[in-house]
Design a protein around this motif. Structure first.
Motif, PDB file in Angstrom:
ATOM      1  N   TRP A 122     -36.163  -5.842  10.094  1.00 38.71           N
ATOM      2  CA  TRP A 122     -36.026  -6.752  11.230  1.00 38.71           C
ATOM      3  C   TRP A 122     -35.694  -8.175  10.794  1.00 38.71           C
ATOM      4  N   PRO A 123     -36.361  -8.743   9.763  1.00 39.02           N
ATOM      5  CA  PRO A 123     -35.938 -10.068   9.308  1.00 39.02           C
ATOM      6  C   PRO A 123     -34.468 -10.103   8.877  1.00 39.02           C
ATOM      7  N   ALA A 124     -33.999  -9.030   8.239  1.00 38.71           N
ATOM      8  CA  ALA A 124     -32.601  -8.996   7.811  1.00 38.71           C
ATOM      9  C   ALA A 124     -31.666  -8.952   9.012  1.00 38.71           C
ATOM     10  N   THR A 125     -32.037  -8.190  10.053  1.00 37.16           N
ATOM     11  CA  THR A 125     -31.216  -8.109  11.263  1.00 37.16           C
ATOM     12  C   THR A 125     -31.164  -9.456  11.972  1.00 37.16           C
ATOM     13  N   MET A 126     -32.303 -10.147  12.028  1.00 38.95           N
ATOM     14  CA  MET A 126     -32.337 -11.477  12.642  1.00 38.95           C
ATOM     15  C   MET A 126     -31.517 -12.468  11.836  1.00 38.95           C
ATOM     16  N   ALA A 127     -31.557 -12.338  10.497  1.00 37.12           N
ATOM     17  CA  ALA A 127     -30.766 -13.232   9.647  1.00 37.12           C
ATOM     18  C   ALA A 127     -29.277 -13.027   9.879  1.00 37.12           C
ATOM     19  N   LEU A 128     -28.865 -11.774  10.099  1.00 33.72           N
ATOM     20  CA  LEU A 128     -27.455 -11.503  10.373  1.00 33.72           C
ATOM     21  C   LEU A 128     -27.033 -12.131  11.697  1.00 33.72           C
ATOM     22  N   GLN A 132     -24.156 -15.151  12.224  1.00 29.42           N
ATOM     23  CA  GLN A 132     -23.018 -15.094  13.144  1.00 29.42           C
ATOM     24  C   GLN A 132     -23.012 -16.293  14.091  1.00 29.42           C
ATOM     25  N   LEU A 133     -24.194 -16.682  14.566  1.00 29.49           N
ATOM     26  CA  LEU A 133     -24.296 -17.852  15.434  1.00 29.49           C
ATOM     27  C   LEU A 133     -23.906 -19.110  14.686  1.00 29.49           C
ATOM     28  N   ASP A 134     -24.333 -19.218  13.438  1.00 30.41           N
ATOM     29  CA  ASP A 134     -24.018 -20.384  12.619  1.00 30.41           C
ATOM     30  C   ASP A 134     -22.509 -20.527  12.441  1.00 30.41           C
ATOM     31  N   VAL A 135     -21.835 -19.421  12.147  1.00 28.74           N
ATOM     32  CA  VAL A 135     -20.384 -19.449  11.959  1.00 28.74           C
ATOM     33  C   VAL A 135     -19.677 -19.845  13.256  1.00 28.74           C
ATOM     34  N   ALA A 140     -16.610 -23.892  16.215  1.00 30.63           N
ATOM     35  CA  ALA A 140     -16.401 -24.654  17.446  1.00 30.63           C
ATOM     36  C   ALA A 140     -16.420 -26.148  17.160  1.00 30.63           C
ATOM     37  N   ALA A 141     -17.342 -26.575  16.300  1.00 29.19           N
ATOM     38  CA  ALA A 141     -17.436 -27.990  15.950  1.00 29.19           C
ATOM     39  C   ALA A 141     -16.175 -28.462  15.222  1.00 29.19           C
ATOM     40  N   LEU A 142     -15.664 -27.626  14.317  1.00 26.18           N
ATOM     41  CA  LEU A 142     -14.446 -27.990  13.585  1.00 26.18           C
ATOM     42  C   LEU A 142     -13.268 -28.170  14.540  1.00 26.18           C
TER      43      LEU A 142
END
Length: 218
Positions: A122-128, A132-135, A140-142
């Motif tokens: 579950w931590p790995a799934t949340m990290a993924l 994706q949100l970070d990217v 969008a910011a760029l």
């Protein structure tokens, strides 16, 4: 296994505990895709994980009933997706093959059983999901703060693999940067004149990633 070796080069999969990685491989199925074939579409109810073994996936989002836009590409080793258990719901993008590809699909229904045996699932799934949100937010910011040439340089630097190959056409790059194809081509040629990019027929190759990052200020 060939697929395991490819996935180990991916940023997310490489961080997994070997036992968890093995369980995910065992629970998934490798699917061969023809160019243009969909894996899933925006709004599909069933989540789950998708890892690219070979080829490139197009990630597209709708901006109206009759228009989709390219927001990103996923190449070998990259993972996308989410679980209904943590932050999951309907698919928010459409994923389809840019060209012939193979992907490892892990159904959401398999994840609770894996998590019962592997606490790191579950931590790995949340990290993924966070990755994706970070990217998405970063891209969008760029697009909001960079000039057109800086946007092109940033995307080229982002998309190039370790050999400098970019899995996008000039039309793809224009779409991701919010530019016309003619405008994007002009900026690519300007970067090529400096020896930083080598455009070809339906191909792009980055020769100096560091220079592109300096142009974009990233």
């Amino acid at each position: 296994m060939e697929s395991l070796e490819v996935l180990r080069r991916g940023r997310w999969f490489a961080t997994l505990d070997p036992a968890l990685a093995a369980e995910l491989i065992a629970a998934g199925r490798v699917v061969a895709l023809d160019a243009g074939q969909w894996i899933y579409s925006e709004g599909d109810e069933e989540p789950g994980l998708c890892l690219v073994v070979e080829g490139v996936l197009r990630l597209e989002a709708s901006v109206g009933p009759d228009r989709d836009v390219l927001i990103g590409l996923a190449g070998p080793g990259q993972a996308i997706g989410q679980s209904r258990r943590f932050g999951g719901g309907r698919r928010i993008v459409t994923a389809r093959a840019q060209r012939a590809a193979r992907v490892l699909l892990i159904p959401d229904a398999a994840l609770p059983g894996i998590a019962a045996r592997q606490p790191g699932a579950w931590p790995a799934t949340m990290a993924l999901l966070y990755d994706q949100l970070d990217v998405a937010v970063h891209n969008a910011a760029l697009n909001l703060c960079l000039s057109p040439r800086e946007r092109v340089a940033a995307r080229l630097a982002q998309l190039a693999d370790d050999k400098g190959e970019v899995p996008a056409t000039q039309a793809d790059l224009a779409e991701m940067c919010g530019l016309s194809r003619k405008s994007a081509s002009g900026h690519i040629l300007a970067l090529a004149e400096r020896g930083w990019v080598a455009p070809g027929y339906r191909s792009l190759r980055v020769l100096d990633t560091a220079a592109l990052r300096r142009v974009a200020g990233i």
